[in-house]
Structures are given as structure tokens and as C-alpha cells.
Design a protein around this motif. Structure first.
Motif, PDB file in Angstrom:
ATOM      1  N   GLU A 105       0.590  -1.158  -0.429  1.00  0.00           N
ATOM      2  CA  GLU A 105      -0.186   0.546  -0.237  1.00  0.00           C
ATOM      3  C   GLU A 105       0.497   1.085  -0.206  1.00  0.00           C
ATOM      4  O   GLU A 105       0.325   2.218  -0.739  1.00  0.00           O
ATOM      5  CB  GLU A 105      -1.094   0.449   1.412  1.00  0.00           C
ATOM      6  N   GLU A 122       3.460   2.003  -1.368  1.00  0.00           N
ATOM      7  CA  GLU A 122       4.274   1.789  -2.394  1.00  0.00           C
ATOM      8  C   GLU A 122       2.785   2.393  -4.097  1.00  0.00           C
ATOM      9  O   GLU A 122       3.618   3.065  -4.351  1.00  0.00           O
ATOM     10  CB  GLU A 122       5.259   0.539  -3.236  1.00  0.00           C
ATOM     11  N   ARG A 123       1.989   1.549  -3.336  1.00  0.00           N
ATOM     12  CA  ARG A 123       1.187   2.430  -4.284  1.00  0.00           C
ATOM     13  C   ARG A 123       1.248   3.460  -3.839  1.00  0.00           C
ATOM     14  O   ARG A 123       0.390   4.868  -4.759  1.00  0.00           O
ATOM     15  CB  ARG A 123      -0.599   1.631  -3.803  1.00  0.00           C
ATOM     16  N   GLY A 130       2.613   5.439  -3.035  1.00  0.00           N
ATOM     17  CA  GLY A 130       4.015   6.751  -3.399  1.00  0.00           C
ATOM     18  C   GLY A 130       3.503   6.614  -5.212  1.00  0.00           C
ATOM     19  O   GLY A 130       4.523   7.868  -5.581  1.00  0.00           O
ATOM     20  N   HIS A 131       3.089   6.033  -5.844  1.00  0.00           N
ATOM     21  CA  HIS A 131       3.208   5.855  -7.129  1.00  0.00           C
ATOM     22  C   HIS A 131       1.897   7.243  -7.390  1.00  0.00           C
ATOM     23  O   HIS A 131       2.323   7.547  -8.170  1.00  0.00           O
ATOM     24  CB  HIS A 131       2.682   4.691  -7.570  1.00  0.00           C
ATOM     25  N   LEU A 132       1.036   6.916  -6.798  1.00  0.00           N
ATOM     26  CA  LEU A 132       0.210   7.806  -6.442  1.00  0.00           C
ATOM     27  C   LEU A 132      -0.196   8.939  -6.358  1.00  0.00           C
ATOM     28  O   LEU A 132      -0.505   9.880  -6.752  1.00  0.00           O
ATOM     29  CB  LEU A 132      -1.430   7.424  -5.863  1.00  0.00           C
ATOM     30  N   ALA A 188       3.696  10.743  -7.266  1.00  0.00           N
ATOM     31  CA  ALA A 188       4.062  10.616  -7.741  1.00  0.00           C
ATOM     32  C   ALA A 188       3.110  11.050  -9.211  1.00  0.00           C
ATOM     33  O   ALA A 188       3.506  12.146  -9.747  1.00  0.00           O
ATOM     34  CB  ALA A 188       5.020   9.811  -8.642  1.00  0.00           C
ATOM     35  N   ARG A 189       1.858  10.803  -9.104  1.00  0.00           N
ATOM     36  CA  ARG A 189       1.237  11.338 -10.394  1.00  0.00           C
ATOM     37  C   ARG A 189       0.360  11.765 -10.523  1.00  0.00           C
ATOM     38  O   ARG A 189       0.466  13.017 -10.653  1.00  0.00           O
ATOM     39  CB  ARG A 189       0.347   9.585 -10.351  1.00  0.00           C
ATOM     40  N   SER A 195       2.145  14.941  -8.094  1.00  0.00           N
ATOM     41  CA  SER A 195       2.970  15.691  -7.945  1.00  0.00           C
ATOM     42  C   SER A 195       2.952  16.125  -9.621  1.00  0.00           C
ATOM     43  O   SER A 195       3.577  17.151 -10.063  1.00  0.00           O
ATOM     44  CB  SER A 195       4.242  15.249  -7.488  1.00  0.00           C
ATOM     45  N   THR A 196       2.947  15.077 -10.854  1.00  0.00           N
ATOM     46  CA  THR A 196       2.502  14.980 -11.573  1.00  0.00           C
ATOM     47  C   THR A 196       1.898  16.258 -12.539  1.00  0.00           C
ATOM     48  O   THR A 196       2.212  16.977 -13.273  1.00  0.00           O
ATOM     49  CB  THR A 196       3.517  13.705 -12.519  1.00  0.00           C
TER      50      THR A 196
END
Length: 410
Positions: free
Chosen positions: A341, A343-344, A346-348, A350-351, A353-354
Motif C-alpha cells: 500500500e 508503494e501504491r 508513492g505511485h499515486l 508521484a502521479r 505531483s506530475t
């Protein structure tokens, strides 16, 4: 006015001689009779014998007289208590107004006839239910007071008192001494029975007499005595005669004892035997209690030797290890889940932030807002000339003034 019939009114009474004469004539017409009874009194005069003849089954008697020689020549010796048959004529003596029976013949009642009468009485009492075993009252285990009916200073009294005293030294007697043979036996024994039966302290009554001939034991087959025994509310023991003797009172009584000694053994327990019995019961009770305790101890030892009681924490230890393994597995699974969770997320992030406005501004874009109301400019029409503007860039914001659109400035 007519004169009243003689003897029918106080105005015309009969003289004594007239009444006595008429009674004598009436009795004289009765003629001779045969009568049976028991002699209770015998008086010999110079030429005449005077006797009293009693009915054994009822409290009634008659005076009889006869020549002295008739008594002397009787077929059996005439004494008080003898059962006889007499043939005579009723007489009324006008001189003194007495009644008597003048006897002309005396016969002894044979033993066979006596036994036949006893047998008839036995069948009668049996038919009335006086011998029914269901009516027999149980004897008390240890009576407070024993009523004893027996002859004065007799061997039967000595046997009962001495044997009972040897068996139970604290025994207490209420003794009634009566005649045990002869014409006075039945009334005296009946009176003693009634007296003892009415005494609340007397728990059992013993009628005792030693052995004797059939004639001697006849009073104890008397119907009056048998019925009186049956009416008693206190248990009655009959100890009449010896083993072969069997008067009717034995059958009516609640218990028949073979001898007076046997009656003493039946009426009180043997103190020595009872003490031995108590000792034996105590020993058996103690042994039974000890065996029960040993049995229960063995059962407890068996229960304690079982694994669940020998090592009561073993089951908990096994469960604790299982719980620890479950806790480790749960911790491991939770850690792995948190990592996935995280890691998920973190991905979210990052997305996010992008795609967020800060990243856009960092690439050189700016957000223009009016200072007056903070509205974001979307068209040139939203910022006419002179509009105060706030320009937000990646590292901060600046203010500016709009000069209008490019088309307006040309």
C-alpha cells in the motif's frame, strides 16, 4: 264404685305371703332341669350341702343345695372350680324369699365334652376374625413397662422376671397377681387386663402360667377372657402352659410364647447381644468408611495422573506457541500489506505531483488572477486595460497591470 282387683291398686294390696306363695307356685311349675356350671363355693352342713354354681362365660351364678351324701358319692371329687352337670328342681322359699336349686343328681363333665366345647368356641372365634394375623399388633422393641399377669409367687412369675432382668437389667414390670386356675381365674385376669391396658406406661402385657392339666388350663380358653384380650389396645403375649398346651387365648393374643421363659426372651432384647451387634455394626461401618475413603483416594490419584492434571500448563503452552505463530504470520502479512500500500501511495503521489499545478508552474507556466476578486483569467475579456493582476509562478507571485488585449493595443 267397684272394688279394685287385689294387688292392682294401693287400696287393695296383696300381703307378702300371697306374693311369696304365688311366686313359689309359678316356679314350681317349671319342673326339673339339667344345668351346667362351675362350682365356686361349697359348704357342707350336717345333712345338707350348699353350693354356688357359676356360669364360666358370664358373671352370673345360682345357689344350689343337695343332700350331703350326694356330694360324698359324686363321681368325681367336688372342689371349687370343678365343671359339673346337675339335675334338679328350682325352688322358692317363701319363708325368707330366697331362690335355690334343689339338686337330685350330679355328673362330672367329661374331658371329651370339654374339649368339644372348646373346639366349637374356637371355630366361632375364628369365624369372627379374632385369630386373623392381620389384627396382631407388633411388639415394641424395648417396652417402658411390662405388664405381667400371673399367680402370686409362682414359678412363671420368677421365670419371666429373672430371665427378662438377665437379658435387660433396666427392665420394669407392673405385676398383677391373680388366680391362675379355678373359678376366680377369669374375672381376676379380665380385671387385671383392663387395668394394665388403661395404663399409658404399659407397652406390652404378658399373661403367664406354668403347665398343668387340661382342666387346670380351662379358664384360659374362656370366651370372656378371649374377647377381652381381643379388645386390648396394648399388645398381649400369651405364655400359658408349655409347648404342647394350646388354650384359645394363645390364638387370640398378639404373640404366643411356648413357655413363660420364652415370653421373657420375646418381650425384651438381650443387652449383651445388642451390645455385640452395635460393636459389629460399628466395626463394619468403620471398615466400609475406610474402604470408601481408599476408593476415593485411588480415584483422585487416577485423576491427578492424567495429563491434563499432571501438566496443566502443557495445553496452554501448546496454544501459546500456536498463537505466537499466528501473531508472526499476521505481523508478516500486515508488513507486506503496508509495503504494498505504501508503494501504491508513492505511485499515486508521484502521479499527483506530475499532474498537480505546482509541477506545471515549474515547467514555466503561470496562473493569472485578478487582484480585485481573485478570479483566474481564462479569456482576454476578463482583464480589460487597467485591471490589477496577480501572476503566480513556481517560486512566488508578482503583480501587474493589464493594458488590454493585443488587438486593443494595436
Amino acid at each position: 264404685m267397684t272394688e279394685a282387683e287385689p294387688g292392682k291398686s294401693p287400696d287393695n294390696p296383696w300381703p307378702v305371703r300371697a306374693v311369696a306363695t304365688r311366686v313359689a307356685k309359678y316356679i314350681d311349675r317349671l319342673g326339673t332341669v339339667w344345668i351346667e356350671g362351675q362350682l365356686t363355693e361349697l359348704k357342707l352342713r350336717q345333712n345338707t350341702a350348699w353350693m354356688v354354681l357359676r356360669d364360666p362365660a358370664a358373671d352370673m351364678s345360682l345357689s344350689v343345695s343337695c343332700p350331703r351324701d350326694l356330694v360324698a358319692n359324686a363321681p368325681v371329687p367336688l372342689t371349687e372350680g370343678t365343671q359339673v352337670l346337675m339335675h334338679g328342681k328350682p325352688q322358692f322359699y317363701t319363708r325368707n324369699g330366697s331362690f335355690s336349686l334343689r339338686i337330685y343328681e350330679i355328673r362330672a363333665v367329661g374331658l371329651g365334652e370339654l374339649l368339644a366345647r372348646i373346639e366349637r368356641l374356637r371355630r366361632l372365634l375364628d369365624a369372627e376374625g379374632l385369630f386373623d394375623p392381620r389384627l396382631k399388633r407388633p411388639l415394641p422393641f424395648l417396652p417402658r413397662t411390662i405388664g405381667l399377669i400371673t399367680g402370686r409367687a409362682s414359678a412363671a412369675e420368677h421365670d419371666v422376671v429373672s430371665v427378662a432382668g438377665d437379658r435387660w437389667p433396666a427392665v420394669h414390670f407392673a405385676i398383677r397377681n391373680t388366680a391362675v386356675q379355678g373359678p376366680n381365674t377369669v374375672p381376676q385376669v379380665v380385671e387385671a387386663l383392663r387395668s394394665l391396658d388403661a395404663d399409658p406406661e404399659v407397652d406390652v402385657i404378658v399373661i403367664a402360667r406354668g403347665g398343668g392339666s387340661v382342666e387346670d388350663l380351662l379358664p384360659f380358653s374362656d370366651e370372656t377372657l378371649c374377647r377381652e384380650i381381643a379388645k386390648c389396645t396394648t399388645p398381649v403375649i400369651s405364655a400359658i402352659g408349655h409347648e404342647p398346651d394350646n388354650p384359645l387365648c394363645d390364638l387370640v393374643a398378639d404373640l404366643r410364647a411356648a413357655t413363660p421363659t420364652d415370653a421373657a426372651k420375646r418381650v425384651v432384647p438381650d443387652a449383651a447381644a445388642e451390645q455385640a451387634l452395635i460393636t459389629d455394626l460399628c466395626r463394619r461401618g468403620g471398615r466400609a468408611l475406610r474402604n470408601w475413603v481408599h476408593r476415593e483416594e485411588r480415584l483422585i490419584d487416577q485423576l491427578r495422573s492424567r495429563p491434563v492434571l499432571a501438566q496443566p500448563l502443557a495445553a496452554l503452552t501448546a496454544r501459546s506457541e500456536e498463537i505466537e505463530r499466528a501473531r508472526s504470520a499476521a505481523r508478516r502479512d500486515i508488513t507486506r500489506l503496508l509495503a504494498v500500500e505504501g508503494e501504491r501511495v508513492g505511485h499515486l503521489a508521484a502521479r499527483l505531483s506530475t499532474l498537480g499545478p505546482a509541477a506545471t508552474l515549474a515547467r514555466g507556466y503561470a496562473v493569472v488572477q485578478t487582484v480585485a476578486d481573485g478570479e483566474v483569467l481564462r479569456t482576454t475579456a476578463d482583464a480589460p486595460a487597467g485591471t490589477q493582476l496577480r501572476v503566480r509562478v513556481s517560486d512566488g507571485a508578482v503583480t501587474a497591470v493589464s493594458h488590454g488585449s493585443e488587438e486593443d493595443t494595436k
